[in-house]
Write an enzyme that holds these catalytic residues in place. Sequence first.
Site, PDB file in Angstrom:
ATOM      1  N   THR A 258       0.844  -1.246   0.056  1.00  0.00           N
ATOM      2  CA  THR A 258      -0.115  -0.190   0.028  1.00  0.00           C
ATOM      3  C   THR A 258       0.859   1.210   0.020  1.00  0.00           C
ATOM      4  O   THR A 258       1.878   1.359   0.737  1.00  0.00           O
ATOM      5  CB  THR A 258      -1.053   0.009   1.151  1.00  0.00           C
ATOM      6  OG1 THR A 258      -2.121  -1.048   1.282  1.00  0.00           O
ATOM      7  CG2 THR A 258      -1.610   1.125   1.380  1.00  0.00           C
ATOM      8  N   PHE A 260       1.158   5.203   0.659  1.00  0.00           N
ATOM      9  CA  PHE A 260       0.726   6.293   1.437  1.00  0.00           C
ATOM     10  C   PHE A 260       1.176   7.742   1.089  1.00  0.00           C
ATOM     11  O   PHE A 260       2.394   7.792   0.623  1.00  0.00           O
ATOM     12  CB  PHE A 260       1.235   6.159   2.874  1.00  0.00           C
ATOM     13  CG  PHE A 260       0.465   4.872   3.635  1.00  0.00           C
ATOM     14  CD1 PHE A 260      -0.873   4.892   4.110  1.00  0.00           C
ATOM     15  CD2 PHE A 260       1.177   3.559   3.301  1.00  0.00           C
ATOM     16  CE1 PHE A 260      -1.385   3.722   4.792  1.00  0.00           C
ATOM     17  CE2 PHE A 260       0.433   2.494   4.008  1.00  0.00           C
ATOM     18  CZ  PHE A 260      -0.708   2.408   4.602  1.00  0.00           C
TER      19      PHE A 260
END
Length: 357
Positions: A258, A260
Amino acid sequence: MSDNKLLPLRQRIDAIDTQILALLNERARVAEAVGHVKAETNAPVFRPEREAQVLRSVAERNPGPLASQDVQLIFREIMSACRALERRVVVAFLGPVGTFSEQAVYQQFGHAIQALPCVSIDEVFRATEAGTADFGVVPIENSTEGAINRTLDLLLQTSLAISGELAIAVQHSLMTQSGNMDGVTRICAHSQALAQCQAWLNQHYPHIERQAMASNAEAARMASGDATMAAIASEIAGQQYQLGVVSAHIQDDPHNRTRFAVIGRLHTTPSGKDQTSLVLAVPNKAGAVYNLLAPLSKHGVSMTRFESRPARTGNWEYYFYVDVEGHVLDDKVAKAMADLNDNAAFFKILGSYPCTI
């Protein structure tokens, strides 16, 4: 005999540790002096472009045997501790404690900060916009499930700028109070985590209800008080809420990551290796997108990401989220941005920041 061999080595380590401690405090005193100069000029405490330059430099100069990644981790914490001598930066993230967002906060800022858990991505933006937090860390896209749409929508509306990025490996575990699935009637997690583990869940627990939660850590917190509930979360969250692991690494993609974004009021200066994020919209006519992006090719600017989101006008119009290499203050990027602004029906620079991925 072995103690006789180890003793001089341990004594040497103790002597080196004394030198390291002295140098760390010498660095801290210089950092304090820097803080006094910053206070006189009202300069920001956290300069991500400067810290990125330091981390790149130590990796380039590292002779080993320590891995460069480990050296950077050590220096990140040194800079965090020195920065805290000026002031502890407050960083908002999607809570509660134990989320991947919290992990991203410490990976970006080190541990000498004040972490502020929030109940939603919206609240991370609100806390940062209101000044309750200096920065916010929000998920922006996942390698398996794509863009985090709520973050993209909020970036479109906010006055905040992106000042940093990072990516972390996302490894999900299925956990319960007991460490087994006896009596479990529902499996809970953030909707993204449920999607990232869909194939594994279909194979192993196809008949158990799945319920989306505000975050994986919130699911872990609730599972700690409910024996009928299983949570998908990080093992860090499981340890935080004293859950037993039923099965580890259940994500469908073993390379699941992921990305960010760090948001705040800070606008960074060039670090030498940067990225610029922007949002565009085009007139509804043939060839509009092609013509809009032509300035990137014209000025030799590489596009690294292109994502579309409905404009919600009911007219099949879209916003396009674009990442390009370089800083908006770089000459060729500045020229490309000027041309894009002239051609676009909507144009917004979300931020230029050090590229760390």
